[in-house]
Design an enzyme around this catalytic site. Structure first.
Site, mmCIF file in Angstrom:
data_model
loop_
_atom_site.group_PDB
_atom_site.id
_atom_site.type_symbol
_atom_site.label_atom_id
_atom_site.label_comp_id
_atom_site.label_asym_id
_atom_site.label_seq_id
_atom_site.Cartn_x
_atom_site.Cartn_y
_atom_site.Cartn_z
ATOM 1 N N ASP A 1 -44.856 65.746 -56.491
ATOM 2 C CA ASP A 1 -45.532 65.394 -57.743
ATOM 3 C C ASP A 1 -45.787 63.903 -57.845
ATOM 4 O OD1 ASP A 1 -42.677 65.153 -57.961
ATOM 5 O OD2 ASP A 1 -42.916 64.827 -60.108
ATOM 6 N N GLU B 1 -40.046 65.527 -59.358
ATOM 7 C CA GLU B 1 -39.102 64.407 -59.275
ATOM 8 C C GLU B 1 -39.269 63.465 -60.452
ATOM 9 O OE1 GLU B 1 -37.874 60.266 -58.029
ATOM 10 O OE2 GLU B 1 -39.809 61.033 -58.672
#
Length: 365
Positions: free
Chosen positions: A78, A145
């Protein structure tokens, strides 16, 4: 150079150029996961996913190196999806637009996604390279994350075999980091009361823009402007001279991004409009003078707004401005042991007025 495909090592930049075209905001990693699994299939490598959506790709050792320890290469899929207000960009489908300035690669009005797109690209290049000599490799790509290490926390025993891991999510080439800052997020909720706007009032928007922003960990020491802090400073000055009521304050978006833009919708007596504009202009000039070396694009603007029926009452207006003005932002302490290392910092990340409360997000490290 006119294209990142001319950069070296070419395999790394080939993959980064593909990754930047794939939507991958936190909690929406479906497309990048598909890309990774398809890559593994094309390379003839084993791949699997877990319940959280993490991906593991395995590459066998080079001949004669089968007994070497497994090395895990880890990055996250991400990215932080942030854009300037005037930029038209849909993170759910649009590729990141690149621009090359000298020896720097940047995005055009949005976050670049090199955190951790470049780490993922490095891992893919190693997996694809047929000339490297290496022991067994496991490439682990985790989800979400940026909003709380969700994928990492969700890893289950047995998903990995390796016991040596290199995390490919750092900032400095040639530097190996053996520790990581702890951190915590704080949400401050301030109850507010609203009342009907009465009298001959003007409605205005005060907008802060043009700041660099940045990562609240990597860039916090550079003293870049925080749009929420600078807006609160201007509002605090304005309320000393004008009868001011807040209707709305909006700034920032992600907990780990230094806010680049912020706006306040205000109501003032029509006789105070010129004083407000003068104060914003004067304070804006002072701010620019202070931060020009690091944030030369800073702007403070006042524009007319449509009339509204309700505003925060005087006490709620005072309380919210005072709170935002008083909250800390930036480096709080430097390490005594390691020169130049930030030990403690905090990011005033986000503010919203929603119904009968104002919510303020802080991210501390």
């Amino acid at each position: 150079m006119s294209s990142i495909l001319e950069y070296e090592p070419k395999l790394v930049w080939k993959h980064f150029d593909e990754i930047r075209k794939i939507p991958r905001c936190s909690k929406h990693e479906e497309k990048i996961r598909e890309y990774l699994l398809e890559f593994a299939k094309k390379q003839g490598l084993k791949a699997k996913t877990d319940k959280a959506g993490n991906v593991l790709i395995e590459k066998p050792a080079s001949p004669g190196m089968e007994n070497k320890p497994i090395v895990v290469l880890q990055g996250h899929m991400d990215m932080v999806c942030e854009k300037n207000k005037e930029v038209k960009h849909d993170f759910s489908k649009d590729p990141i637009k690149l621009k090359i300035e000298g020896d720097k690669l940047k995005a055009d009005g949005t976050t670049l996604g090199a955190d951790d797109g470049i780490g993922v690209a490095i891992a893919l290049a190693i997996l694809e390279d047929k000339n490297l000599k290496h022991g067994p490799i496991e490439a682990l790509f985790t989800v979400d994350e940026e909003t709380g290490l969700t994928g990492a926390f969700a890893l289950e025993p047995g998903f990995l075999k390796g016991r040596v891991m290199l995390n490919l999510d750092s900032e400095d080439f040639g530097v190996i980091t053996v520790g990581c800052a702890g951190g915590g997020d704080t949400i401050i909720t301030l109850p507010v009361k609203k009342h009907k706007v009465e009298g001959d009032m003007a409605f205005l928007v005060i907008r802060i823009s043009g700041l660099k922003g940045g990562h609240s960990g990597v860039d916090i020491h550079e003293q870049r402007g925080n749009a929420i802090k600078l807006l609160s400073r201007i509002l605090w000055k304005v309320k000393q001279k004008c009868s001011l009521l807040l209707l709305d304050v909006t700034g920032g978006d992600k907990h780990n991004a230094i806010p680049r833009e912020a706006t306040a919708l205000v109501a003032v007596k029509k006789g105070d409009v010129e004083e407000l504009k003068k104060t914003v202009e004067s304070e804006g000039k002072d701010i620019l003078e202070e931060i020009k070396p690091i944030d030369p694009g800073f702007k403070a603007e006042v524009k007319k707004a449509d009339s509204k029926n309700e505003a925060l009452d005087k006490k709620s207006t005072e309380d919210l401005i005072n709170l935002l003005y008083a909250l800390p932002h930036g480096v709080l302490a430097m390490s005594f042991d390691i020169p130049g290392l930030v030990e403690t910092s905090t990011n005033l990340a986000k503010v919203r007025v929603e119904g009968e409360k104002a919510s303020i997000a802080m991210s501390s490290r």
